[in-house]
Design an enzyme around this catalytic site. Structure first.
Site, short mmCIF file in Angstrom:
data_model
loop_
_atom_site.label_atom_id
_atom_site.label_comp_id
_atom_site.label_asym_id
_atom_site.label_seq_id
_atom_site.Cartn_x
_atom_site.Cartn_y
_atom_site.Cartn_z
N SER A 1 19.78 -1.31 47.44
CA SER A 1 20.38 -0.58 48.57
C SER A 1 19.57 -0.78 49.86
O SER A 1 18.35 -0.67 49.87
CB SER A 1 20.45 0.91 48.26
N SER B 1 20.10 1.17 52.42
CA SER B 1 20.17 2.44 53.15
C SER B 1 18.80 2.95 53.61
O SER B 1 18.69 3.45 54.74
CB SER B 1 20.87 3.50 52.30
N THR C 1 26.05 6.37 46.01
CA THR C 1 26.73 5.09 45.87
C THR C 1 27.22 4.92 44.43
O THR C 1 27.16 5.86 43.63
CB THR C 1 25.81 3.95 46.38
N LYS D 1 30.46 8.19 43.23
CA LYS D 1 31.08 8.77 44.42
C LYS D 1 32.09 9.87 44.10
O LYS D 1 32.24 10.82 44.86
CB LYS D 1 31.73 7.68 45.27
N ASN E 1 30.49 9.85 49.83
CA ASN E 1 29.28 9.01 49.88
C ASN E 1 28.15 9.73 50.60
O ASN E 1 27.05 9.20 50.73
CB ASN E 1 29.56 7.66 50.56
N ASP F 1 32.89 6.09 54.65
CA ASP F 1 33.19 4.66 54.47
C ASP F 1 34.35 4.20 55.36
O ASP F 1 34.28 3.12 55.96
CB ASP F 1 33.55 4.37 53.00
N ALA G 1 42.81 -1.74 44.66
CA ALA G 1 43.36 -0.38 44.64
C ALA G 1 42.42 0.57 43.91
O ALA G 1 42.84 1.55 43.32
CB ALA G 1 44.74 -0.39 43.98
N ALA H 1 37.05 1.75 46.38
CA ALA H 1 36.72 1.21 47.70
C ALA H 1 37.95 1.24 48.61
O ALA H 1 37.86 1.63 49.78
CB ALA H 1 36.18 -0.22 47.56
N MET I 1 34.68 -6.26 52.34
CA MET I 1 33.85 -5.05 52.37
C MET I 1 32.51 -5.26 51.69
O MET I 1 31.60 -4.43 51.83
CB MET I 1 34.62 -3.88 51.75
N TYR J 1 28.91 -7.16 51.13
CA TYR J 1 27.94 -7.82 52.00
C TYR J 1 26.95 -8.59 51.14
O TYR J 1 26.38 -8.06 50.19
CB TYR J 1 27.22 -6.79 52.87
P1 ATR Z 1 35.58 0.16 43.42
O1 ATR Z 1 35.14 1.57 43.44
O2 ATR Z 1 34.54 -0.84 43.82
O3 ATR Z 1 36.87 -0.04 44.17
P2 ATR Z 1 37.08 0.05 40.98
O4 ATR Z 1 37.66 1.40 41.21
O5 ATR Z 1 36.64 -0.33 39.59
O6 ATR Z 1 35.81 -0.18 41.88
O7 ATR Z 1 38.13 -1.03 41.51
C1 ATR Z 1 37.85 -2.38 41.53
C2 ATR Z 1 39.00 -3.09 42.22
O8 ATR Z 1 38.72 -4.49 42.27
C3 ATR Z 1 40.32 -2.97 41.50
O9 ATR Z 1 41.35 -3.01 42.45
C4 ATR Z 1 40.32 -4.21 40.62
O10 ATR Z 1 41.60 -4.61 40.20
P3 ATR Z 1 42.28 -3.93 38.89
O11 ATR Z 1 42.76 -2.59 39.33
O12 ATR Z 1 43.37 -4.85 38.53
O13 ATR Z 1 41.18 -3.86 37.85
C5 ATR Z 1 39.75 -5.21 41.58
N1 ATR Z 1 39.14 -6.39 40.98
C6 ATR Z 1 37.99 -6.46 40.29
N2 ATR Z 1 37.73 -7.74 39.91
C7 ATR Z 1 38.74 -8.49 40.40
C8 ATR Z 1 39.05 -9.89 40.36
N3 ATR Z 1 38.26 -10.76 39.76
N4 ATR Z 1 40.18 -10.30 40.97
C9 ATR Z 1 41.00 -9.42 41.59
N5 ATR Z 1 40.77 -8.09 41.65
C10 ATR Z 1 39.65 -7.64 41.07
#
Ligand code: ATR
Length: 287
Positions: A15, A17, A62, A66, A87, A106, A132, A135, A222, A224
């Site tokens: 991190s 931060s 983080t 969250k 956060n 965020d 979805a 994040a 999003m 980095y």
């Molecule tokens: P975060 O809090 O980082 O958003 P999350 O709630 O686990 O973590 O969501 C991860 C997101 O990245 C989801 O939209 C996931 O898609 P799925 O809902 O189909 O799992 C997406 N994601 C992760 N790896 C991916 C990949 N290789 N290609 C496309 N989408 C991916």
């Protein structure tokens, strides 16, 4: 004793931060201390209880905590309610006990980076969000506040995209949020494309045809990292203007600093300093 803050996560060693908040404190003349706390995945609440009971003034939270941070608070800002996640936590120690407030900075961090640092409007623009998960959920409210022409959500698992769109249609009744399946993206183009998936974490690419990037499109990841993500490389090859999430990282921290200290630090010098450090680290081969 300066007021104490920390970033709590698992992992947390990477991190930035502590450096960012130390820079803000120097710049604004505020005396604070800021540390990293690694919470065991099954012991977020007890870790935070111990920190809070030691007199701490607040925490950034983080991954993966969250949602738990949001649940931990007694008071919640509307934007953290929209996100269903926090956060930033503030601990107000009063005679009646400790008041715990949750915020989510965020979304405003992303919007400030796009609008102020990158000089790009969101108002009246066609915005595409890839992903979805948490994040994406954390930033859609702030993007809607800018009144884009539309926000489309595209996700590998389509049902999650529908759940997210429906959540924001309930919160913001006239919200122009829709779902576009990955294979339908070929029929659309967007002015702003935001990668909110976790794909960049493992160097993979979310499904997006190059035709989805409109002329002069802004492609924003999003995440980095020192090197451009596969998403940013694809976008750049398609003619889009690209940005990683460093500016968002600093902007969300500035908003948290404001929530705690009532002073808004200037972010540009901190973004520039971190960018310089990253280049030096890159040349040294460090990560
Ligand atoms: P975060 O809090 O980082 O958003 P999350 O709630 O686990 O973590 O969501 C991860 C997101 O990245 C989801 O939209 C996931 O898609 P799925 O809902 O189909 O799992 C997406 N994601 C992760 N790896 C991916 C990949 N290789 N290609 C496309 N989408 C991916």
């Amino acid at each position: 004793m300066p007021d104490r803050y920390a970033v709590v996560g698992n992992p947390v060693g990477h991190s930035k931060s502590p450096e960012i908040h130390a820079a803000f404190a120097r710049e604004t003349g505020q005396e604070i201390s800021y540390e990293r706390i690694l919470a065991p995945v099954d012991a977020f609440v007890s870790t935070l209880d111990a920190f809070r009971n030691s007199g701490a003034a607040g925490a950034n939270v983080t991954l993966p905590f969250k949602v738990q941070a949001y649940q931990y608070a007694m008071h919640r800002t509307p934007r953290s309610v929209a996100a269903g996640a926090a956060n930033t936590l503030r601990f107000d120690h009063t005679a009646a006990g400790v008041q715990i407030s949750a915020d989510n900075t965020d979304g405003v961090g992303l919007v400030r980076d796009i609008c102020l640092n990158l000089g790009r409007a969101i108002t009246d623009q066609r915005v595409l969000i890839l992903g979805a998960g948490g994040a994406a959920r954390s930033v859609i409210g702030a993007l809607l506040d800018e009144r884009p022409a539309s926000i489309s959500i595209s996700n590998r698992t389509v049902s999650r995209a529908h759940d997210l769109a429906n959540r924001f249609k309930l919160i913001v009744p006239d919200a122009r949020v829709d779902v576009v399946e990955s294979r339908q993206l070929i029929a659309h183009e967007y002015d702003v494309v935001i990668n909110a998936t976790a794909a960049s974490l493992n160097e993979s690419l979310p499904l997006i045809p190059t035709s989805a990037f409109a002329e002069t499109c802004l492609a924003y990841d999003m995440m980095y990292g020192i090197s451009p993500t596969p998403f940013l490389l694809l976008a750049a090859n398609s003619g889009a203007v690209t940005s990683d999430g460093l500016g968002m990282l600093v902007e969300q921290a500035a908003e948290a600093f404001y929530c705690w200290r009532g002073i808004r630090p200037a972010t540009s010098p901190v973004i520039a300093a971190m960018r310089r450090q990253a280049h030096i680290a890159d040349r040294n081969g460090a990560t």
